[in-house]
Design a protein around this motif. Sequence first.
Motif, PDB file in Angstrom:
ATOM      1  N   GLU A 177       0.852  -1.190   0.000  1.00  9.51           N
ATOM      2  CA  GLU A 177       0.000   0.000   0.000  1.00  9.51           C
ATOM      3  C   GLU A 177       0.883   1.235   0.000  1.00  9.51           C
ATOM      4  OE1 GLU A 177      -3.129   0.112   2.833  1.00  9.51           O
ATOM      5  OE2 GLU A 177      -3.598  -1.995   2.574  1.00  9.51           O
ATOM      6  N   GLY A 178       0.465   2.236  -0.717  1.00 11.61           N
ATOM      7  CA  GLY A 178       1.213   3.484  -0.762  1.00 11.61           C
ATOM      8  C   GLY A 178       2.176   3.528  -1.927  1.00 11.61           C
TER       9      GLY A 178
ATOM     10  N   ASP B 217       2.254   5.315   2.846  1.00 17.09           N
ATOM     11  CA  ASP B 217       0.943   5.799   2.432  1.00 17.09           C
ATOM     12  C   ASP B 217       0.948   7.327   2.398  1.00 17.09           C
ATOM     13  OD1 ASP B 217      -1.700   6.265   1.897  1.00 17.09           O
ATOM     14  OD2 ASP B 217      -2.478   5.133   3.607  1.00 17.09           O
TER      15      ASP B 217
ATOM     16  N   GLU C 135      -1.349   9.239   1.673  1.00 20.20           N
ATOM     17  CA  GLU C 135      -2.598   9.805   2.192  1.00 20.20           C
ATOM     18  C   GLU C 135      -2.498  10.082   3.694  1.00 20.20           C
ATOM     19  OE1 GLU C 135      -6.020   7.562   1.002  1.00 20.20           O
ATOM     20  OE2 GLU C 135      -5.428   7.594  -1.103  1.00 20.20           O
TER      21      GLU C 135
END
Length: 176
Positions: A26-27, A128, A130
């Motif tokens: 992820e990321g 990540d 975000e």
Amino acid sequence: MVGNPDFLTDTGQDQAPELQELESPEGELHLRFYVPSGMEFALPATGIKEVLEPSPNQITPIPNASPLLLGTINMRGRVIWVGDLGQFLGEPIPVNTDRSEIPVIAIEDQDTMLGLAVERIVDMDWLDVEQLQMAMNVPDTMAPFLKGEWLLDPESNQFLRLLDQVAILRAARWAA
């Protein structure tokens, strides 16, 4: 293996172990590293051309250049300036050049390349973006070159700061 009768026929195929699903990261991929003061930073892997570890005698000092620049190195026929990233960001401690190898991160944007000398490279990590927060309590000398930061440990107030390699490459500070 070829002598195994199941290798040449379909027998035993239904007894194959269940395939495990690969976990997708992820990321985005980032390189993590430290400057001499102990601060940890990251750069997006997409902006990194190469990671080098030249010996100090492979870095040729250039007279009358900015004190932030250690000199130049030859990377497969291409001359690249090498700068002290920590000092560029306003850190008081220069990178240690009294060792057998100096970690240098070659960053690139368009046709411009620059080597950033750092204290220690940690590893590559999927981070990540975000979860990236606005950088707080950073020196004015560092702020223009940060995209944000991740809080690693709330108890010790430890941050991982994400650098903007394009802003670093384009900075007039290198010419000073």
